[in-house]
Design a protein around this motif. Structure first.
Motif, short mmCIF file in Angstrom:
data_model
loop_
_atom_site.label_atom_id
_atom_site.label_comp_id
_atom_site.label_asym_id
_atom_site.label_seq_id
_atom_site.Cartn_x
_atom_site.Cartn_y
_atom_site.Cartn_z
N ASN A 2 0.84 -1.31 -0.20
CA ASN A 2 -0.05 -0.09 -0.02
C ASN A 2 0.91 1.13 -0.08
OD1 ASN A 2 -2.32 -1.45 -0.16
ND2 ASN A 2 -2.62 -1.43 2.05
N ILE A 3 0.16 2.48 -0.48
CA ILE A 3 0.79 3.72 -0.41
C ILE A 3 1.05 4.26 0.85
CG2 ILE A 3 0.82 5.92 -1.45
CD1 ILE A 3 -0.92 4.49 -3.72
N THR A 4 1.90 4.73 1.20
CA THR A 4 2.23 5.29 2.55
C THR A 4 2.58 6.61 2.51
OG1 THR A 4 4.85 4.77 2.42
CG2 THR A 4 3.53 3.00 3.38
N ALA A 5 2.97 7.41 1.55
CA ALA A 5 3.35 8.73 1.56
C ALA A 5 3.29 9.44 0.13
CB ALA A 5 4.68 8.98 2.24
N ALA A 6 3.05 10.70 0.05
CA ALA A 6 2.96 11.41 -1.24
C ALA A 6 3.54 12.76 -0.86
CB ALA A 6 1.47 11.67 -1.59
#
Length: 373
Positions: A2-6
Motif C-alpha cells: 500500500n501507498i504510505t506517503a505522497a
C-alpha cells in the motif's frame, strides 16, 4: 504494497529558445513531480505538466487537483488507486493531474511486478501480454519552427541519425514556407523525410494548395492542416495526397466512435496529457489501430519524467513509426536525466517500472503520510 506517503516538487523549466507555432509560443514548461512511496520502500514518480495555453486546465488548477488526488490514495494499493482515479473524470477534470498520479501508480505497480511500465500497459489489454517488447523506439528530430530554422541544425539532425525531421509551419506565408521547405529538402540525405505540423493555420483551399505545391518533396506527414476541420474536409485532403494527414488537438472536435468509423485521415497523434493518462492513451491507440489508423505518440516538451512515460507508451504500441519524443534538448534545465537517444532511437531504461530518477538536488515537499501503526 500500500501507498504510505505522497510528496511533490514544483518546477519551472526554461527552454533554450521559444517554442513557436501557429497557435502561439512558450518559453518555459511549468509543472509538478509527484512521488508516491509504498510499504516496501519503493518510490513511483509522475509528471503533471498541463499543456501550455490550455484554459481548461491552468497550472494552478492542475496543481490543486494533483494534490487532492494524491492525498486520497494514502493507504490504498496501486491497483485500487488506479481504479479510483479513472472512475469518474467529469466536468472540471484535470487530465494532466490525473496523468501525473496514474504515472506514479503505474511506476510502483510495474516495479512490484518486476517488469517495465510498457509491459504493464500491454498487460492491461486482454491478450496483450506477454510478447517480446522492443527496448528502443524511433523518434523524429524536433527542429521547431521552419521560420527560425538554420541549415546547420538540419545537417546536425541528419548526422545524428534521425530519419524523420519535424518542423512547425504556419507562422509565415505559404509561399515563403514552401520556398524554405525546398531549401531544407535539398540538404537532406537520401531516405530522410520531413514531418510537418501546421497547428491549424490554414483553410481548406490553402491546405490543398500546399499539398499540391509540395507533392514532390520528401514529406511523410502533415499534422493539423486545417483551422476549422470537418470530417469531409479531412477526408478530401487525405484522398488528394500520398502522405499521411494527421490530427491531434482537433480530434476532440469529433465523437470518438464517429472518428473511428469515418477514418478521415491516416494518423492520430496521441498525447498522454490530453488523454488524462497512459492507460486511456493506450486504450485509444488500440481502438485507433483496430480501426485502421496509425498512431504517433508526441511530447509537448515535458520533463524527463513525462518523456520517459510517453516512451513506454510508444514502445507498447510498437508500430515502427517515428514518435515525437526527442524534445528534451529544448530544455535548459530538467527534473532528471532524460532517456538517451542514439542514432535516432530513444533507449528505454533496463530497470523495472518507469526507469526515471530525479536529480539529487530535487527537493520534494510532503503532501500526506500514513500514520504509523
Amino acid at each position: 504494497m500500500n501507498i504510505t506517503a505522497a510528496a511533490i516538487h514544483p518546477y519551472r523549466l526554461p527552454l533554450r529558445a521559444s517554442w513557436l507555432t501557429a497557435a502561439g509560443s512558450f518559453g518555459a514548461r511549468q509543472g509538478w513531480l509527484l512521488r508516491l512511496d509504498d510499504e516496501s520502500g519503493a518510490s513511483g514518480y509522475g509528471d503533471c505538466a498541463p499543456l501550455p495555453g490550455n484554459a481548461a486546465e491552468t497550472p494552478r488548477h492542475a496543481g490543486s487537483q494533483l494534490c487532492a488526488l494524491a492525498r486520497r490514495l494514502i493507504g490504498m494499493s496501486p491497483g485500487d488507486a488506479l481504479q479510483t482515479i479513472h472512475a469518474r473524470p467529469g466536468p472540471g477534470d484535470a487530465p494532466a493531474a490525473r496523468l501525473g498520479v496514474e504515472m506514479a501508480l503505474l511506476d510502483l505497480a510495474a516495479q512490484a511486478a518486476g517488469r517495465s511500465l510498457a509491459a504493464c500497459l500491454l498487460a492491461s489489454q486482454r491478450g496483450g501480454w506477454p510478447r517480446p517488447l522492443p527496448t528502443d523506439v524511433a523518434v523524429n528530430a524536433a527542429l521547431g519552427s521552419l521560420a527560425r530554422l538554420a541549415d546547420d541544425r538540419v545537417r546536425a539532425a541528419c548526422d545524428a541519425g534521425f530519419g524523420v525531421l519535424k518542423l512547425k509551419l504556419g507562422v509565415a506565408s505559404i509561399d515563403d514556407e514552401i520556398e524554405r521547405l525546398r531549401r531544407v529538402a535539398a540538404l537532406l540525405p537520401r531516405g530522410v523525410q520531413l514531418r510537418l505540423d501546421a497547428n491549424g493555420a490554414w483553410n481548406l483551399a490553402a491546405a490543398e494548395g500546399f499539398l499540391h505545391a509540395c507533392a514532390d518533396l520528401p514529406i511523410e506527414m502533415l499534422e493539423e492542416p486545417l483551422a476549422q476541420p470537418t470530417l469531409p474536409q479531412l477526408q478530401s485532403l487525405q484522398r488528394q495526397t500520398r502522405l499521411a494527414i494527421a490530427i491531434d488537438e482537433s480530434a476532440s472536435l469529433f465523437d470518438t466512435e464517429r472518428l473511428m468509423d469515418a477514418r478521415p485521415v491516416r494518423r492520430l497523434v496521441i498525447k498522454p496529457t490530453r488523454c488524462g493518462g497512459l492507460l486511456p492513451a493506450f486504450s485509444l491507440a488500440q481502438r485507433a489501430l483496430g480501426a485502421g489508423l496509425e498512431c504517433v505518440v508526441t511530447s509537448s516538451v515535458e520533463s524527463a519524467c513525462g518523456i520517459s512515460a510517453a516512451a513506454h507508451l510508444a514502445v507498447a504500441i510498437d508500430n515502427r513509426l517515428a514518435h515525437g519524443l526527442a524534445t528534451s534538448a529544448w530544455l535548459a534545465a530538467d527534473t532528471g536525466p532524460p532517456p538517451a537517444i542514439v542514432n535516432g532511437r530513444l533507449l528505454l531504461p533496463s530497470t523495472a517500472g518507469l526507469g526515471f530518477a530525479p536529480y539529487q538536488g530535487i527537493v520534494f515537499s510532503p503532501l500526506a503520510r500514513r500514520a504509523p501503526g
